[in-house]
Design an enzyme around this catalytic site. Structure first.
Site, mmCIF file in Angstrom:
data_model
loop_
_atom_site.group_PDB
_atom_site.id
_atom_site.type_symbol
_atom_site.label_atom_id
_atom_site.label_comp_id
_atom_site.label_asym_id
_atom_site.label_seq_id
_atom_site.Cartn_x
_atom_site.Cartn_y
_atom_site.Cartn_z
ATOM 1 N N LYS A 103 0.858 -1.189 0.000
ATOM 2 C CA LYS A 103 0.000 0.000 0.000
ATOM 3 C C LYS A 103 0.892 1.236 0.000
ATOM 4 O O LYS A 103 1.751 1.386 0.878
ATOM 5 C CB LYS A 103 -0.841 -0.026 1.282
ATOM 6 C CG LYS A 103 -2.308 0.292 1.103
ATOM 7 C CD LYS A 103 -3.020 0.083 2.436
ATOM 8 C CE LYS A 103 -4.407 0.639 2.440
ATOM 9 N NZ LYS A 103 -5.025 0.562 3.772
HETATM 10 O O1 G3P Z 1 -7.718 1.402 5.886
HETATM 11 C C1 G3P Z 1 -8.138 2.558 5.284
HETATM 12 C C2 G3P Z 1 -9.495 3.051 5.709
HETATM 13 O O2 G3P Z 1 -10.451 2.062 5.514
HETATM 14 C C3 G3P Z 1 -9.541 3.730 7.046
HETATM 15 O O3 G3P Z 1 -10.845 3.967 7.481
HETATM 16 O O4 G3P Z 1 -12.475 4.666 9.210
HETATM 17 O O5 G3P Z 1 -10.034 5.165 9.544
HETATM 18 O O6 G3P Z 1 -11.367 6.395 7.840
HETATM 19 P P1 G3P Z 1 -11.182 5.102 8.582
#
Ligand code: G3P
Length: 220
Positions: free
Chosen positions: A83
Site C-alpha cells: 500500500k
Molecule cells: O484502511 C483505510 C481506511 O479504511 C480507514 O478507514 O475509518 O479510519 O477512515 P477510517
C-alpha cells in the site's frame, strides 16, 4: 464485489474468515499500531489465514524508502500487496513497483483525478476513502461512483476498493456503484449479517418445529 476486513486483529479476521465470505484484508499503520505487535509477523500471520490479498502499507514518505519497504513487503507472502499513499513520491514508487511486477494498492484517494493518477502509475487497486469525505460534509460514496464510472468509460483495469467504510449502507452503495472491493471494520462486517426479521423468523421456525415434534411424539 469482494468483501475485505479493514483490521490487523487476528481474532476478528479468523472469525469472519470462518464464515467463508472473506476475500481479503486491508491494514494501515494506525490499525497495526493499535495491535501493538510486530508488523511483519502480523502481516505474515494474516496472509496465512486469508488466501486473498492482504494490504500492508509503507511508512516512508520518499520514493526510495517506499521502494525498499515495498520490495520487502512483497516477499513476505504471495498474497501480500503493497500500500502506497497518493502522493507524488507514492505515485513514483507505485510506478516502479508495478513495473517490477509488485501489486500496489494506492491509498488515501479523495478525488477522481487522484484515482486517474494512481491508475496511470500502474496501481492494481485504488482506495477512495468514503467515510473521511463524509466527515467533512461531502458524499464519499459519490466519489466511489464517479471513479467506477470514469474507469469504465476510460477502460481502466485498476480495481476500485471502497475504503473508510463506516456503515452497512456504505457497503450497499459501494456494491450499487460497482466497486470491485469494499473493506470495512469488524463491527460493520458483523452488522451486514444481522437483521431482526431473520432472528424473529428463526425463533418462530424453531418454536413451531419443537411444538410439532412434541405432538408427533405424543401420538406415539
Ligand atoms: O484502511 C483505510 C481506511 O479504511 C480507514 O478507514 O475509518 O479510519 O477512515 P477510517
Amino acid at each position: 464485489m469482494e468483501l475485505y476486513l479493514d483490521t490487523a486483529n487476528l481474532d476478528e479476521i479468523k472469525e469472519i474468515a470462518s464464515w467463508g465470505v472473506l476475500s481479503g484484508v486491508t491494514t494501515n499503520p494506525t490499525l497495526v499500531a493499535r495491535e501493538g505487535v510486530d508488523f511483519k509477523r502480523r502481516v505474515k500471520d494474516i496472509c496465512q489465514v486469508v488466501s486473498g490479498l492482504v494490504s500492508a502499507e509503507v511508512v516512508s514518505t520518499d520514493t526510495e524508502g517506499m521502494l525498499k519497504e515495498g520490495r520487502d513487503i512483497a516477499t513476505w507472502a504471495p498474497n501480500a500487496i503493497v500500500k502506497c499513499p497518493l502522493t507524488p513520491a507514492g505515485l513514483a514508487a507505485t510506478s516502479q513497483l508495478s513495473r517490477e511486477g509488485v501489486k500496489v494498492n494506492v491509498t488515501l484517494c479523495f478525488s477522481v483525478n487522484q484515482a486517474l493518477l494512481a491508475a496511470r502509475a500502474g496501481a492494481y487497486i485504488v482506495s477512495p476513502f468514503a467515510g473521511r469525505l463524509d466527515d467533512i460534509n461531502e458524499d464519499g460514496m459519490a466519489l466511489v461512483e464517479q471513479i467506477v464510472e470514469v474507469f469504465h468509460i476510460q477502460g481502466i483495469e485498476t480495481k476500485v476498493l471502497a475504503a473508510s467504510i463506516r456503515t452497512p449502507l456504505h457497503v450497499t452503495r459501494a456494491a450499487l456503484a460497482g466497486a470491485d472491493i469494499a473493506t470495512m471494520p469488524y463491527k460493520v462486517f458483523k452488522q451486514l449479517v444481522c437483521h431482526p426479521l431473520t432472528d424473529k423468523g428463526l425463533e418462530q421456525f424453531l418454536s413451531d418445529w419443537k411444538k410439532a415434534m412434541a405432538t408427533v411424539a405424543a401420538k406415539g
